[in-house]
Design an enzyme around this catalytic site. Structure first.
Site, PDB file in Angstrom:
ATOM      1  N   SER A  20     -11.466 -38.121 -41.914  1.00 49.91           N
ATOM      2  CA  SER A  20     -10.408 -39.133 -41.915  1.00 49.91           C
ATOM      3  C   SER A  20     -10.769 -40.374 -41.102  1.00 49.91           C
ATOM      4  O   SER A  20     -11.360 -40.281 -40.026  1.00 49.91           O
ATOM      5  CB  SER A  20      -9.115 -38.531 -41.359  1.00 49.91           C
ATOM      6  OG  SER A  20      -8.114 -39.526 -41.250  1.00 49.91           O
ATOM      7  N   THR A  71      -2.188 -34.382 -44.051  1.00 51.02           N
ATOM      8  CA  THR A  71      -3.069 -34.447 -45.202  1.00 51.02           C
ATOM      9  C   THR A  71      -3.238 -33.058 -45.801  1.00 51.02           C
ATOM     10  O   THR A  71      -2.651 -32.084 -45.328  1.00 51.02           O
ATOM     11  CB  THR A  71      -4.433 -35.084 -44.825  1.00 51.02           C
ATOM     12  OG1 THR A  71      -5.166 -35.352 -46.011  1.00 51.02           O
ATOM     13  CG2 THR A  71      -5.245 -34.184 -43.908  1.00 51.02           C
ATOM     14  N   LYS A  77       0.788 -30.964 -47.211  1.00 48.22           N
ATOM     15  CA  LYS A  77       1.829 -31.943 -47.499  1.00 48.22           C
ATOM     16  C   LYS A  77       3.106 -31.328 -48.052  1.00 48.22           C
ATOM     17  O   LYS A  77       4.197 -31.877 -47.873  1.00 48.22           O
ATOM     18  CB  LYS A  77       1.299 -33.014 -48.461  1.00 48.22           C
ATOM     19  CG  LYS A  77       0.248 -33.917 -47.835  1.00 48.22           C
ATOM     20  CD  LYS A  77      -0.144 -35.045 -48.766  1.00 48.22           C
ATOM     21  CE  LYS A  77      -1.151 -35.969 -48.092  1.00 48.22           C
ATOM     22  NZ  LYS A  77      -1.469 -37.149 -48.918  1.00 48.22           N
ATOM     23  N   ASN A 137       3.825 -36.855 -45.858  1.00 49.67           N
ATOM     24  CA  ASN A 137       2.556 -37.224 -45.234  1.00 49.67           C
ATOM     25  C   ASN A 137       2.750 -37.868 -43.864  1.00 49.67           C
ATOM     26  O   ASN A 137       1.781 -38.210 -43.198  1.00 49.67           O
ATOM     27  CB  ASN A 137       1.753 -38.172 -46.132  1.00 49.67           C
ATOM     28  CG  ASN A 137       2.238 -39.598 -46.038  1.00 49.67           C
ATOM     29  OD1 ASN A 137       3.440 -39.864 -46.091  1.00 49.67           O
ATOM     30  ND2 ASN A 137       1.323 -40.542 -45.900  1.00 49.67           N
ATOM     31  N   ASP A 167       2.753 -42.357 -48.614  1.00 48.37           N
ATOM     32  CA  ASP A 167       1.711 -42.448 -49.639  1.00 48.37           C
ATOM     33  C   ASP A 167       2.194 -43.253 -50.842  1.00 48.37           C
ATOM     34  O   ASP A 167       1.403 -43.931 -51.502  1.00 48.37           O
ATOM     35  CB  ASP A 167       1.302 -41.052 -50.120  1.00 48.37           C
ATOM     36  CG  ASP A 167       0.334 -40.368 -49.174  1.00 48.37           C
ATOM     37  OD1 ASP A 167      -0.335 -41.068 -48.395  1.00 48.37           O
ATOM     38  OD2 ASP A 167       0.248 -39.120 -49.217  1.00 48.37           O
ATOM     39  N   GLY A 211      -4.665 -33.812 -60.920  1.00 45.52           N
ATOM     40  CA  GLY A 211      -4.106 -33.118 -59.771  1.00 45.52           C
ATOM     41  C   GLY A 211      -2.604 -33.008 -59.860  1.00 45.52           C
ATOM     42  O   GLY A 211      -1.949 -33.804 -60.561  1.00 45.52           O
ATOM     43  N   GLY A 254      -0.878 -31.794 -56.724  1.00 38.51           N
ATOM     44  CA  GLY A 254      -0.463 -31.554 -55.353  1.00 38.51           C
ATOM     45  C   GLY A 254       0.398 -32.678 -54.811  1.00 38.51           C
ATOM     46  O   GLY A 254       0.870 -33.550 -55.558  1.00 38.51           O
ATOM     47  N   GLY A 255       0.600 -32.670 -53.496  1.00 41.58           N
ATOM     48  CA  GLY A 255       1.457 -33.669 -52.867  1.00 41.58           C
ATOM     49  C   GLY A 255       0.977 -35.084 -53.071  1.00 41.58           C
ATOM     50  O   GLY A 255       1.784 -35.996 -53.308  1.00 41.58           O
ATOM     51  N   LEU A 258      -8.437 -41.365 -54.759  1.00 41.13           N
ATOM     52  CA  LEU A 258      -7.748 -41.418 -53.472  1.00 41.13           C
ATOM     53  C   LEU A 258      -8.702 -41.153 -52.321  1.00 41.13           C
ATOM     54  O   LEU A 258      -8.420 -41.524 -51.178  1.00 41.13           O
ATOM     55  CB  LEU A 258      -6.605 -40.400 -53.432  1.00 41.13           C
ATOM     56  CG  LEU A 258      -5.496 -40.510 -54.493  1.00 41.13           C
ATOM     57  CD1 LEU A 258      -4.287 -39.687 -54.053  1.00 41.13           C
ATOM     58  CD2 LEU A 258      -5.089 -41.939 -54.755  1.00 41.13           C
TER      59      LEU A 258
END
Length: 246
Positions: free
Chosen positions: A14, A60, A64, A85, A104, A126, A128-129, A206
């Protein structure tokens, strides 16, 4: 000293700590931002006990969605998406309350907005969150989205096998909202037919570390406009800071 931080697994990739700590240094502030890798979300409670000066966290992958069970309240956006997030921590009389946000959405929306004129459809890899935030952002920009998953749980979500029967020219945007291509998976990429990508596509990952994932490399070779997630990171970070300090 006031502390902020990031929870996830992994977190060493990160850029959030560098971004915020440079911001604090420029402000002449002693505030600090740290990375906290958790092996499981249950470790959040121990982290909060050990870090009494924490007033804000970013979240992250892969937490999330799971983190919601540990929060007291959610803002409207986080509740709508079902993913968080950003967490604001309020400590009053020794009692901590945690409120979840999703920055986000605004981060992605503001980073992709300049490229949306005349565009109408997006393929989002994807579920996910992060993917849910992308879908919400596209909705606000009046872009129709189609989700792709390795294990679709709903009829309106495509599998990667389904894509073999789809013409990718139908979509203006192709967004990788999965961790594939990051960190130890740098030599991997989503399993789509890259030969169908052309100069009319905008391909967005992303992931920002590495700066150019294999997904983006392959798309660029086909003539597509490519974008990584660094601008999204900066824009969502500023929104998160407002959530923590307002």
């Amino acid at each position: 000293m006031i502390k902020f931080g990031l929870i996830g697994n992994p977190v060493e990739h990160s850029a959030s700590a560098d971004y915020f700590n440079k911001k604090f240094e420029q402000q002449g502030s002693e505030d600090r931002y740290e990375l906290f890798q958790l092996s499981k979300i249950e470790e959040l409670e121990q982290l909060l006990d050990e870090q009494p000066h924490l007033i804000g966290l970013n979240v992250t992958s892969p937490f999330k969605v799971k983190v919601i069970n540990y929060l007291d309240t959610l803002d409207e956006e986080a509740e709508y998406i079902g993913a968080v997030n950003t967490i604001k921590i309020v400590n009053e009389d020794g009692i901590k309350t945690l409120k979840g946000y999703n920055t986000d959405v605004i981060g992605f929306a503001e980073s992709i907005r300049p490229y949306t004129k005349g565009k109408s459809r997006a393929l989002v890899l994807g579920t996910g969150g992060a993917a849910m935030a992308v879908v919400r952002a596209f909705d606000k920009l009046y872009i129709e989205t189609t989700l792709v998953s390795r294990n679709p749980q709903k009829e309106d979500i495509l599998s990667y096998e389904d894509l073999h029967n789809k013409d990718l020219a139908f979509y203006d945007f192709i967004v990788n909202a999965t961790p594939v291509g990051m960190d130890k998976d740098k030599e991997e990429c989503p399993q789509i037919d890259y030969s169908q990508i052309n100069s009319s596509h905008i391909c967005y990952d992303l992931i920002y570390n590495p700066e150019k994932t294999l997904f983006l490399e392959k798309a660029e070779k086909q003539g597509a406009k490519i974008l990584n997630g660094i601008e999204m990171l900066y824009k969502q970070a500023e929104e998160a800071y407002l959530c923590w300090t307002k």
